[in-house]
Design a protein around this motif. Structure first.
Motif, mmCIF file in Angstrom:
data_model
loop_
_atom_site.group_PDB
_atom_site.id
_atom_site.type_symbol
_atom_site.label_atom_id
_atom_site.label_comp_id
_atom_site.label_asym_id
_atom_site.label_seq_id
_atom_site.Cartn_x
_atom_site.Cartn_y
_atom_site.Cartn_z
ATOM 1 N N LEU A 201 1.046 -1.173 -0.132
ATOM 2 C CA LEU A 201 -0.046 -0.007 -0.007
ATOM 3 C C LEU A 201 0.958 1.393 -0.040
ATOM 4 O O LEU A 201 0.504 2.333 -0.577
ATOM 5 N N TYR A 202 1.812 1.347 0.685
ATOM 6 C CA TYR A 202 2.684 2.498 0.920
ATOM 7 C C TYR A 202 3.961 2.448 -0.165
ATOM 8 O O TYR A 202 4.722 3.576 0.104
ATOM 9 N N ASP A 203 4.094 1.398 -0.888
ATOM 10 C CA ASP A 203 5.139 1.515 -1.815
ATOM 11 C C ASP A 203 5.273 2.907 -2.747
ATOM 12 O O ASP A 203 6.392 3.456 -3.001
ATOM 13 N N SER A 204 3.928 3.357 -3.298
ATOM 14 C CA SER A 204 3.949 4.443 -4.051
ATOM 15 C C SER A 204 4.237 5.529 -3.422
ATOM 16 O O SER A 204 5.067 6.636 -3.982
ATOM 17 N N LEU A 205 4.021 5.733 -2.147
ATOM 18 C CA LEU A 205 4.499 6.798 -1.141
ATOM 19 C C LEU A 205 5.890 6.945 -1.102
ATOM 20 O O LEU A 205 6.452 7.993 -1.076
ATOM 21 N N LEU A 206 6.492 5.745 -1.029
ATOM 22 C CA LEU A 206 8.035 5.516 -0.863
ATOM 23 C C LEU A 206 8.495 6.221 -2.393
ATOM 24 O O LEU A 206 9.763 6.809 -2.266
ATOM 25 N N LEU A 207 8.113 5.716 -3.242
ATOM 26 C CA LEU A 207 8.466 6.103 -4.613
ATOM 27 C C LEU A 207 8.371 7.402 -4.828
ATOM 28 O O LEU A 207 9.464 8.112 -5.278
ATOM 29 N N SER A 208 7.475 7.941 -4.350
ATOM 30 C CA SER A 208 7.235 9.592 -4.758
ATOM 31 C C SER A 208 8.221 10.621 -3.638
ATOM 32 O O SER A 208 8.222 11.553 -3.827
ATOM 33 N N CYS A 209 8.700 10.004 -2.862
ATOM 34 C CA CYS A 209 9.710 10.430 -1.879
ATOM 35 C C CYS A 209 11.060 10.200 -2.483
ATOM 36 O O CYS A 209 12.141 10.595 -1.579
ATOM 37 N N CYS A 210 11.264 9.407 -3.301
ATOM 38 C CA CYS A 210 12.594 9.090 -3.857
ATOM 39 C C CYS A 210 12.672 9.945 -4.933
ATOM 40 O O CYS A 210 12.226 9.753 -5.906
ATOM 41 N N ALA A 211 13.936 10.586 -5.060
ATOM 42 C CA ALA A 211 14.187 11.318 -6.438
ATOM 43 C C ALA A 211 15.008 10.890 -7.362
ATOM 44 O O ALA A 211 15.580 9.456 -6.957
ATOM 45 N N THR A 212 15.444 11.155 -8.347
ATOM 46 C CA THR A 212 16.001 10.636 -9.464
ATOM 47 C C THR A 212 17.490 10.794 -9.191
ATOM 48 O O THR A 212 18.581 10.260 -9.632
#
Length: 255
Positions: free
Chosen positions: A187-198
């Motif tokens: 459920l929170y994977d998308s949240l982690l991805l949104s907090c991770c920059a390139t």
């Protein structure tokens, strides 16, 4: 005349510390029993499987604390305590959030044979975050005078709700529309991805940012989010640089 022998049940070390301060400083009476756990995630049906779940989470989190694997609340011990004295009332301290609401349901199941009064603090009156831990000892002491009775019918319903959670096999729960709901681990994977920059960013910063963006009724700790970050790394969605033996020792970036 002696004070009533209240027994206070509370989840988490921070909440327990605040409640004990309320007893020591603000006139709240009774014994405080603290269970240091986070019941918003992890299996609920077996102590061994719960320990194995947390052991896996800690693999990439860092050095293990002295007691790293929370175990399920031992209500057998509480029941034994209640039969040895004449505690007339058990007060469960639980706010409207995923972890503490699960604790409330678990406690009601464990107290299903208790003949005394069961009350609750936390439905209303909490300031800021709806958890017991962030409240001041003075506020907690005042809320005890406004505690709500948990009648036998409500206790039975909450006990049944816990059995559903226990037997579902799910390892992640959220507070939604006034009840606890099982959800997928991702459920929170998308949240982690949104907090991770390139660009390369410390993994601990990514996890900390995600923690700050959690819904106030569903706060998650860094251990859980560290485990999900590692899952995203293994799935190739996030790239890691450096040894991944401790959350503070490596950087990550989105692919």
């Amino acid at each position: 005349m002696s004070q009533p022998a209240y027994l206070h049940l509370v989840l988490g070390g921070s909440a327990g510390g605040c409640l004990r301060a309320a007893v020591a400083t603000y006139g709240l009476t009774g014994h405080v029993d603290v269970f240091d756990d986070d019941l918003s995630h992890g299996p609920l049906n077996d102590k061994q499987s719960r320990a194995a779940y947390f052991r896996e989470l800690f693999q990439n989190y860092g050095q293990l604390p002295d007691d790293p694997f929370p175990s399920l609340v031992d209500f057998d011990r509480i029941s034994a305590h209640l039969t040895q004295d004449l505690t007339p009332e058990v007060c469960i301290w639980a706010g409207e959030n995923a972890s503490e609401r699960t604790f409330l349901e678990m406690a009601c199941h464990g107290l299903r044979l208790f003949k005394g009064s069961v009350t609750r603090v936390g439905t209303t009156g909490l300031k800021s975050l709806p958890y017991i831990g962030p409240q001041t000892p003075a506020l907690l002491a005042s809320l005890f005078d406004q505690r709500e009775a948990v009648d036998p019918v409500t206790r039975a319903t909450l006990s049944s709700d816990f059995l559903r959670l226990r037997d579902s096999g799910a390892t992640l729960r959220i507070w939604e529309a006034g009840k606890i709901v099982d959800v997928s681990d991702n459920l929170y994977d998308s949240l982690l991805l949104s907090c991770c920059a390139t660009n390369w960013t410390p993994a601990a910063r990514v996890v900390g940012t995600a923690m700050g963006r959690c819904d106030e009724h569903n706060l998650l700790g860094d251990v859980f989010l560290s485990g999900r970050l590692q899952h995203l790394i293994m799935q190739g969605m996030i790239e890691a640089s450096g040894p991944q033996t401790s959350l503070r020792d490596f950087d990550v970036r989105r692919r």
